[in-house]
Structure formats: C-alpha cells, structure tokens
Write an enzyme that holds these catalytic residues in place. Sequence first.
Site, PDB file in Angstrom:
ATOM      1  N   ASP A 109      -1.018   2.053  -0.674  1.00 57.21           N
ATOM      2  CA  ASP A 109      -1.444   2.227   0.721  1.00 57.21           C
ATOM      3  C   ASP A 109      -2.146   3.563   0.993  1.00 57.21           C
ATOM      4  O   ASP A 109      -2.832   3.706   2.000  1.00 57.21           O
ATOM      5  CB  ASP A 109      -0.233   2.120   1.663  1.00 57.21           C
ATOM      6  CG  ASP A 109       0.498   0.793   1.527  1.00 57.21           C
ATOM      7  OD1 ASP A 109      -0.135  -0.174   1.051  1.00 57.21           O
ATOM      8  OD2 ASP A 109       1.680   0.720   1.899  1.00 57.21           O
ATOM      9  N   GLY A 117       7.542  -0.493  -3.054  1.00 56.61           N
ATOM     10  CA  GLY A 117       6.534  -1.403  -3.607  1.00 56.61           C
ATOM     11  C   GLY A 117       5.945  -0.805  -4.881  1.00 56.61           C
ATOM     12  O   GLY A 117       5.654   0.385  -4.928  1.00 56.61           O
ATOM     13  N   THR A 163       1.902   4.593  -4.284  1.00 57.86           N
ATOM     14  CA  THR A 163       1.767   3.447  -3.374  1.00 57.86           C
ATOM     15  C   THR A 163       0.298   3.105  -3.210  1.00 57.86           C
ATOM     16  O   THR A 163      -0.540   4.012  -3.118  1.00 57.86           O
ATOM     17  CB  THR A 163       2.393   3.707  -1.980  1.00 57.86           C
ATOM     18  OG1 THR A 163       1.883   2.729  -1.051  1.00 57.86           O
ATOM     19  CG2 THR A 163       2.075   5.069  -1.420  1.00 57.86           C
ATOM     20  N   ASP A 187      -0.850   6.129   2.135  1.00 55.72           N
ATOM     21  CA  ASP A 187      -0.438   6.495   3.489  1.00 55.72           C
ATOM     22  C   ASP A 187       0.568   7.648   3.529  1.00 55.72           C
ATOM     23  O   ASP A 187       1.218   7.871   4.548  1.00 55.72           O
ATOM     24  CB  ASP A 187       0.161   5.264   4.199  1.00 55.72           C
ATOM     25  CG  ASP A 187       1.387   4.729   3.478  1.00 55.72           C
ATOM     26  OD1 ASP A 187       1.619   5.107   2.316  1.00 55.72           O
ATOM     27  OD2 ASP A 187       2.126   3.938   4.081  1.00 55.72           O
ATOM     28  N   ARG A 245      13.762  -2.139  -3.072  1.00 54.22           N
ATOM     29  CA  ARG A 245      13.923  -1.453  -1.787  1.00 54.22           C
ATOM     30  C   ARG A 245      15.431  -1.485  -1.524  1.00 54.22           C
ATOM     31  O   ARG A 245      16.002  -2.574  -1.401  1.00 54.22           O
ATOM     32  CB  ARG A 245      13.163  -2.178  -0.684  1.00 54.22           C
ATOM     33  CG  ARG A 245      11.645  -2.288  -0.973  1.00 54.22           C
ATOM     34  CD  ARG A 245      10.899  -2.758   0.251  1.00 54.22           C
ATOM     35  NE  ARG A 245       9.564  -3.252  -0.066  1.00 54.22           N
ATOM     36  CZ  ARG A 245       8.482  -2.488  -0.177  1.00 54.22           C
ATOM     37  NH1 ARG A 245       8.568  -1.198  -0.026  1.00 54.22           N
ATOM     38  NH2 ARG A 245       7.304  -3.027  -0.441  1.00 54.22           N
ATOM     39  N   CYS A 246      16.063  -0.317  -1.477  1.00 57.54           N
ATOM     40  CA  CYS A 246      17.534  -0.263  -1.487  1.00 57.54           C
ATOM     41  C   CYS A 246      18.100   0.178  -0.136  1.00 57.54           C
ATOM     42  O   CYS A 246      18.023   1.352   0.239  1.00 57.54           O
ATOM     43  CB  CYS A 246      17.967   0.693  -2.589  1.00 57.54           C
ATOM     44  SG  CYS A 246      19.725   0.941  -2.690  1.00 57.54           S
ATOM     45  N   GLU A 268      -3.948  -5.225   7.144  1.00 60.32           N
ATOM     46  CA  GLU A 268      -2.752  -5.996   7.516  1.00 60.32           C
ATOM     47  C   GLU A 268      -2.077  -5.421   8.768  1.00 60.32           C
ATOM     48  O   GLU A 268      -1.495  -6.162   9.556  1.00 60.32           O
ATOM     49  CB  GLU A 268      -1.779  -6.111   6.325  1.00 60.32           C
ATOM     50  CG  GLU A 268      -0.720  -5.072   6.225  1.00 60.32           C
ATOM     51  CD  GLU A 268       0.299  -5.323   5.116  1.00 60.32           C
ATOM     52  OE1 GLU A 268       0.337  -4.505   4.188  1.00 60.32           O
ATOM     53  OE2 GLU A 268       1.068  -6.299   5.193  1.00 60.32           O
ATOM     54  N   ARG A 300       0.171  -1.906   4.865  1.00 58.21           N
ATOM     55  CA  ARG A 300       1.260  -1.801   5.843  1.00 58.21           C
ATOM     56  C   ARG A 300       0.703  -1.367   7.201  1.00 58.21           C
ATOM     57  O   ARG A 300      -0.162  -2.033   7.721  1.00 58.21           O
ATOM     58  CB  ARG A 300       2.338  -0.828   5.340  1.00 58.21           C
ATOM     59  CG  ARG A 300       3.691  -1.062   5.985  1.00 58.21           C
ATOM     60  CD  ARG A 300       4.705  -0.086   5.465  1.00 58.21           C
ATOM     61  NE  ARG A 300       5.036  -0.351   4.080  1.00 58.21           N
ATOM     62  CZ  ARG A 300       6.025  -1.152   3.687  1.00 58.21           C
ATOM     63  NH1 ARG A 300       6.779  -1.747   4.572  1.00 58.21           N
ATOM     64  NH2 ARG A 300       6.269  -1.350   2.416  1.00 58.21           N
ATOM     65  N   ASP A 333       7.029   6.674   1.247  1.00 59.56           N
ATOM     66  CA  ASP A 333       7.851   7.332   2.283  1.00 59.56           C
ATOM     67  C   ASP A 333       9.356   7.151   2.111  1.00 59.56           C
ATOM     68  O   ASP A 333      10.115   8.112   2.134  1.00 59.56           O
ATOM     69  CB  ASP A 333       7.518   6.709   3.644  1.00 59.56           C
ATOM     70  CG  ASP A 333       6.385   7.424   4.306  1.00 59.56           C
ATOM     71  OD1 ASP A 333       5.462   7.807   3.568  1.00 59.56           O
ATOM     72  OD2 ASP A 333       6.433   7.584   5.545  1.00 59.56           O
ATOM     73  N   GLY A 334       9.766   5.881   1.973  1.00 57.57           N
ATOM     74  CA  GLY A 334      11.187   5.540   1.877  1.00 57.57           C
ATOM     75  C   GLY A 334      11.809   6.211   0.657  1.00 57.57           C
ATOM     76  O   GLY A 334      12.931   6.731   0.717  1.00 57.57           O
TER      77      GLY A 334
END
Length: 325
Positions: free
Chosen positions: A132, A16, A130, A134, A77-78, A228, A176, A108-109
Amino acid sequence: MEKKPIRRIGILTSGGDAPGMNAVIRAVVRTATAHGISVLGIRRGYSGLINGDIMELSARSVDGIIRKGGTMLYTARCKEMMTEEGLQKAVDTCKYLGIDGLICCGGDGTFRGAQALSRLGVPCIGVPGTIDNDIVCTDYTIGFDSACNTAVECIDKLRDTMQSHERCSVVEVMGRRAGHLALNVGCAVGATATLLPEQEVDFDVDVIDKMRTGRIKGRNHHIIIVAEGYGSAQSVADRIHENTGIDTRVTILGHIQRGGTPTAQDRIMATRMGYWAVKCIEEGKSKRIVVFDKNAISDIDIEEGLAKTKTLNGNLLEAQLTVAI
Ligand code: F6P
C-alpha cells in the site's frame, strides 16, 4: 552505560504479505550471521511469537529466497497481540528464547505490536513491508513496486480487449484506505481517470465529461482506476454506463497484486532495510522503524513516525491529471 552484547535476534513478518518480504528475511539472516549473531524465524507473525512457533535460520536456509514472492515465515493478522495477556505471552517467549532484539516486517499494525513489545523491554525494529505504501514516515515500503508492476501488466492486457470492443474498463486497485498504489498505477497505464480516497472529484466533470470529450476526439476505449478506499468499482461502472451509454466492464485485481516475483527495486530496498534493521539492534536501538527518507535509509522512533501524515505525491498527481486527456 555499556551496550548489551547481541547474541540472538528474531525476525517475523506480519499483516498482509508483500513481494520482497523474503528478501528482508534473507538480508537480516545474512547480516546477523556475518556479525556472529544467531537468528530465529518466528512463523505466522505475532501469533507465532505468542505460541512459540519458531525455526532456526542460517545463511544457507535463506538461499534462493530473494526472488520468491510471499514470505517463507508465513504471516497472520493477530488479534491476541492487542490484548495484555497476548502481549505478555509474546514477551515471555522472547525471554525464554533469549531473543535480544526482534525485527518485525509489515505495516501499521505490525509496528503497533513492535511499539508495545519495545515498551515492555523487548528491543524491536520495524521494517516497512506493504504493497500500500501507506506508512506515513517512509517514502517507500517493500512490495509497492512489485504490486505496481503486477497491476500495470494486468491492465495493459485489459486495454487490448477494451480497445477491440470499444469498451470502458473500470479497475479496482488495492491500497486499503490509501490511494498511493492506485495513483501510480493510473499514471503508468495512462488511465482516463483515477479515483482516489484522498481526492474529491466532480464525477460529472472529471469522469463523464472527460469521456464524452474523448469520444468526440476519437478515443474509443477507456481505463478508469478506482482505489479500493474510494468506493465500489461497480457503482462507478454503472454510473459511467448510465451517463455515456459506453459498454463497461469491472475488474477487481485483488490479491493478485500481492503475489509474484519481487522486482529488482523491492529486492534492493529489502536488502538495504534488512541490513539497517540488524545494525539498529546492534547499536542498542529499540522502538524504531527503518525508513527511506530524502533518498536515504535511516530510522525513526515508531511513535513519532506513525504520528506523521502522508499525502499523495502532488507532482505525480498534477502530471497525471494533465496528461490524462
Ligand atoms: O495492506 C495490504 C492489503 O493488501 C490492502 O491493500 C488490502 O486492503 C488488504 O491488505 C487485504 O487484506 P486481506 O489479505 O486480509 O484480505
């Protein structure tokens, strides 16, 4: 062992997008250029790496992007990056292009991709980007402050109309599975209640009773923040209406939180982290994440970093619960 000279690095943004990613690109390009290293921009995250979708970047090509939201390199996002074949293609592109190190900005990803590439011999450094906030090993992620400010600006506007109509506004905030953004936004807008995935609440006591007491004491409208990751804002609103009779409206802020001009804080953190990431590569480091820890920039092994746990800021949580009366 002698350090390998760094001649060319790559940079990509993945996952994102977040306000401030452009400022990271700028900092990386300008630091590298100042140190005599050339930079390739990889478009569309790992998918661009797999497909060789690249552009040359120079100090001048990043002029003016520090104040722009989004990412000039696009993002994606792959899924292919999670396959052995995709990963091998990405490694081959790096070899073919002579990339001596790769800077990967995302969440993270993105870091899992960087970890896998590092293991296959491509030195990678992650920069946390990000909204987030997070990422477990860092107190700060680029984009968080801008997203907070955007959400607060929108909710302040909602408050005006809620106050006029004596209504309750239930607002869903992104994040998220994490409640960091919602908690900070809830505090900044003076929410009656903030519902977070990390925290159990007794709905009848912490929301309904609070609203009833508030009404007796003269509070004619309410803002309820729902992260969310907590659950459906609509069910929260229905439950409030059934139990209190208060006219309730739901707003899902959604992707508006990811856009807009990055705040000064995000631009500064992006510059510091981007600069640090290039230095890491020059020092021969690999498989690291740039972090903000104990008020300073440093770096940590990706595996070690992602294995940590991050809790909500206890002091903020307590303060927010105390003042929300
Ligand atoms: O990770 C950033 C984030 O905006 C989350 O807060 C949200 O859950 C998710 O991305 C939305 O993803 P997408 O843009 O793919 O819908």
